[in-house]
Design a protein around this motif. Structure first.
Motif, PDB file in Angstrom:
ATOM      1  N   VAL A  25       2.936   3.795   9.280  1.00  0.00           N
ATOM      2  CA  VAL A  25       2.190   2.852   8.433  1.00  0.00           C
ATOM      3  C   VAL A  25       1.834   1.582   9.201  1.00  0.00           C
ATOM      4  N   ILE A  83       8.675  -1.425   5.431  1.00  0.00           N
ATOM      5  CA  ILE A  83       8.461  -0.979   4.055  1.00  0.00           C
ATOM      6  C   ILE A  83       9.708  -1.238   3.238  1.00  0.00           C
ATOM      7  N   ARG A 101       0.832  -1.209   0.000  1.00  0.00           N
ATOM      8  CA  ARG A 101       0.000   0.000   0.000  1.00  0.00           C
ATOM      9  C   ARG A 101       0.858   1.248   0.000  1.00  0.00           C
ATOM     10  N   VAL A 102       1.941   1.248   0.803  1.00  0.00           N
ATOM     11  CA  VAL A 102       2.864   2.383   0.862  1.00  0.00           C
ATOM     12  C   VAL A 102       4.214   1.927   0.346  1.00  0.00           C
ATOM     13  N   THR A 103       4.753   2.656  -0.607  1.00  0.00           N
ATOM     14  CA  THR A 103       6.019   2.299  -1.241  1.00  0.00           C
ATOM     15  C   THR A 103       6.971   3.487  -1.175  1.00  0.00           C
ATOM     16  N   LEU A 161      -0.062   9.455   6.735  1.00  0.00           N
ATOM     17  CA  LEU A 161       0.177   8.026   6.545  1.00  0.00           C
ATOM     18  C   LEU A 161      -0.545   7.184   7.585  1.00  0.00           C
ATOM     19  N   LYS A 180      -5.612   5.512   4.479  1.00  0.00           N
ATOM     20  CA  LYS A 180      -5.225   4.142   4.121  1.00  0.00           C
ATOM     21  C   LYS A 180      -5.175   3.929   2.607  1.00  0.00           C
ATOM     22  N   ILE A 232      -0.063   4.929  -1.493  1.00  0.00           N
ATOM     23  CA  ILE A 232       0.791   6.111  -1.394  1.00  0.00           C
ATOM     24  C   ILE A 232       2.204   5.741  -1.823  1.00  0.00           C
TER      25      ILE A 232
END
Length: 739
Positions: free
Chosen positions: A459, A463, A293-295, A433, A437, A440
């Motif tokens: 988060v 990550i 979801r978050v990179t 963050l 949700k 991103i």
């Protein structure tokens, strides 16, 4: 009672002036119904996606009931003689302000009605807080918390109103009709409340405020639910006001905008246009394949991370809108023109966009309504290229992101140049963050270890960092030369050979002095800094970028504005020493489009300490330069910065999430050194100018509050007096007697 104090007995209770094209929505009941319709449509179109986007613990039924209740309550306070006299132009609010703003009165009247209002399904306290904050003026002023449930103002006596009391039209037939409407749409008890007050003196208001504050002190608010309902109501009130005024039907218009989202072929078209027949680099493909979801993407200047972001969006932004967020107006404008404009349905969204794109679109007028209508572009656009303030400003209840909320509520997000965020801006990113949700992507030339740790904590999981192309980042791009004074002979030689020279100074006055000396030496320089009227700054920006893209020698002298907003590739960099992050950003303009070997960067000291850099920051800059004796690559710089970095102290305070019942705009960024002003020479032009083009004339000056205290104001800006400040479109604003 004398005619001078004749009480106003209106036949209609108005919400808007009848002189504007509001159709039926100019009445209090009509406008309330329009806002309820807008909020309801937003909720029903966003649906459970709204619950998922913000990780709400409540079910959709509770959210819907609470937001509709807030919409019903938001303008109850307009049922008083002061407001009704103003909207009829019987009372001049500049000479005799209303005793209290209508939304604060809505809070107090809602509290009077609390027993009846509690018979519905919604969360009453959340609804009351949202209703009171829908104009972003509750509990704070000038960006600071005040804890006031509405300010009591000196109103004075005029023909229709008294300054020490309010007449409340709670027994008016239209107010009773409004209550019956609320009973129907909010599922309230059929027995309407009786015995409501019809007059409030100042003492009455103070007493009720105190009792309510005591209750609010013990309120265990759900911060995210409260924040979401506040933003929904601001957006609903905006559309419920602006759409009828423009003869647009609310429900079908909102439905069309919310359903207008990205498709994979559209994003593939952006990628193909930029590739121009070439293949994606491996790290760009990795971004497109990530399922997180978050990179995080760690890649240097000129490596193609923006193209990688659009490839990432093919997986994560389909069926959504996309916000591409840059740190500055300059970088957002360049990102828009380079990638999105004419390639996908997109808009450039920041406060000065109308000036940047003046040649691309027509303009409008009307100050606050204009800001609202501008924000609608995010509703009906698939890709919004913007400054980070347009999104993260939501955390501090800034106007534009609150108006843009329906788009933010269904979007994916790319945040570029994250390493440039100050502690306050980075703190806002962490809170975003935590709460939002959505998919991103965070991109930066470097991520400091403490930043990665803070991001992972926000988060809630580890990550993976996708690294930029090592073959590009390890190429030897730079050779450092540190001297006590700039080497003008080396500069002249580069110019004579047809080179492209970028010279970066730490202060505007220094840049002007270098510019004038370069003119005397026959180098035909360009000058670019922040102390221009914004319209002139845009012209200087475009000239510098275009000249560097063209053939032949060019020399540009700039300030820190060059660090991010200039997408150019110099063959020689000359720079004063700054902090390490600034030096690395400046180096990102040298040999950006790699020529096959390292190029020279000449550095010399800045004798002016403490502004804009402290001595310890300058010492760190020197340490960076002295760490490398030979050829240097981008990977070397990123590694040095990550190892030498000092632990940051992100400021995580957020009015939107922490304010509870309070709603007011606060600063998203740390205080700068400048104040945005207008020049006295331009006042006559500005007074008649459409609000959309007002930024054309704004200038940031090195002045503080004490210096501007006696200055006049025009359109909310301080006016720099003509006997103290001069202006030239060539060199910008200058203090008379200082040149």
């Amino acid at each position: 009672m004398s005619a001078k104090h004749q009480p106003l007995r209106p036949k209609l209770l108005l919400a808007k002036s009848k002189e504007t094209p509001w159709k039926g929505a100019y009445t209090l009941a009509g406008h309330t119904a329009a806002v309820v319709e807008a909020v309801t449509t937003l909720l029903d179109e966003l649906g459970d996606g709204l619950i998922k986007q913000f990780g709400l613990s409540q079910d959709f039924k509770t959210l819907r009931a609470t937001a509709r209740l807030a919409a019903f309550l938001h303008d109850l306070g307009k049922a008083n003689d002061h407001f009704q006299a103003v909207v009829r132009k019987l009372k001049n609010p500049m000479e005799h302000p209303q005793l209290m703003r209508h939304e604060a009165l809505s809070v107090l009247l809602s509290w009077e009605l609390r027993d009846w209002l509690s018979t519905g399904d919604g969360d009453l306290m959340v609804a009351i807080a949202a209703a009171g904050g829908h104009h972003l003026k509750l509990g704070g002023a000038a960006g600071k918390q005040t804890d006031e449930v509405g300010e009591i103002r000196e109103s004075g006596v005029d023909e229709w109103t008294r300054g020490d009391r309010l007449l409340l039209y709670t027994n008016h037939r239209h107010f009773m009709g409004l209550l019956r409407y609320g009973q129907k749409v909010c599922g309230l008890a059929s027995d309407l409340p009786q015995g409501l007050p019809t007059t409030w003196t100042i003492a009455d208001i103070k007493q009720r405020r105190q009792l309510l504050l005591q209750q609010l002190a013990t309120w265990d608010a759900d911060p995210v639910l409260t924040a979401v309902v506040k933003a929904l109501l601001v957006a609903g009130d905006t559309s419920g006001s602006a759409l009828p005024a423009n003869n647009v039907e609310i429900q079908p218009w909102i439905q069309t905008q919310i359903r207008y989202t990205l498709t994979e072929p559209e994003l593939q078209h952006v990628v193909n246009e930029r590739l121009n027949g070439e293949s994606l680099r491996p790290f760009q493909e990795q971004l497109g394949n990530t399922t997180s979801r978050v990179t995080l993407a760690r890649a240097g200047c000129g490596t193609g991370k923006t193209l990688g972001a659009y490839n990432w969006a093919k997986r994560h932004a389909v069926g959504r809108k996309l916000f591409f967020c840059y740190p500055t107006t300059g970088t957002s404008t360049e990102g828009f023109l380079d990638y999105a404009h004419d390639k996908v349905d997109s808009t450039l969204l920041h406060g000065r966009a109308a000036v940047d794109l003046e040649h691309l679109q027509s303009t409008g007028d009307d100050d606050d309504l204009e800001t609202k209508l501008e924000s609608f572009k995010a509703w009906n656009t698939k890709v919004s290229v913007c400054t980070v303030d347009t999104v993260l400003g939501l955390l501090q209840c800034n106007r534009r992101p609150m108006y843009c909320f329906p788009a933010i509520a269904q979007a994916a997000f790319v945040f570029d140049e994250v390493h440039c965020y100050d502690d306050k801006l980075f703190g806002a990113l962490l809170r975003f963050l935590e709460v939002v949700k959505a998919p991103i992507l965070l991109m930066s030339a470097s991520f400091l270890p403490w930043q990665v740790q803070a991001i992972e904590q926000a988060v809630g999981e580890s990550i993976k960092i996708i690294q930029g192309p090592q073959d590009l980042e390890t190429r030897p791009r730079y050779r450092f030369h540190l001297a006590d004074t700039p080497d003008w002979e080396r500069v002249k030689a580069e110019f004579d050979q047809g080179g492209k020279i970028l010279w970066v100074c730490n202060q505007v006055n220094t840049a002007i002095a270098v510019f004038e000396e370069a003119q005397q030496r026959g180098l035909k320089p360009l000058l670019y800094h922040s102390r221009y009227k914004y319209g002139d700054r845009v012209n200087h920006h475009r000239e510098v970028v275009d000249r560097f893209k063209g053939d032949g020698a060019v020399m540009a002298i700039a300030t820190q504005v060059a660090e991010m907003s200039l997408d150019l590739s110099a063959t020689l960099l000359v720079s004063q020493i700054s902090d390490p992050a600034g030096l690395i950003q400046r180096l990102g303009r040298l040999n950006r489009r790699y020529c096959g070997h390292a190029l020279d960067a000449l550095f010399y000291p800045d004798e002016k300490v403490d502004f804009p850099y402290r001595q310890d920051e300058l010492d760190m800059g020197i340490a960076l330069l002295q760490s490398f004796g030979g050829e240097v690559c981008q990977a070397d710089l990123a590694s040095w910065l990550e190892q030498a970095a000092v632990q940051g102290k992100p400021d995580r305070d957020s009015v939107w999430l922490d304010g509870e019942w309070r709603t007011y705009p606060a600063s998203l960024r740390e205080a700068g050194y400048t104040t945005t002003v207008l020049l006295e020479q331009d006042v006559k032009t500005i007074e008649k100018l459409p609000a959309k083009l007002l930024p054309r004339y704004t200038v940031p000056l090195m002045v503080n509050g004490k210096q501007t205290k006696g200055w006049k104001k025009c359109r909310r800006y301080p006016v720099a007096p003509a006997d103290a400040w001069g202006y030239s479109s060539d060199i910008g604003a200058y203090q008379l007697g200082r040149r």
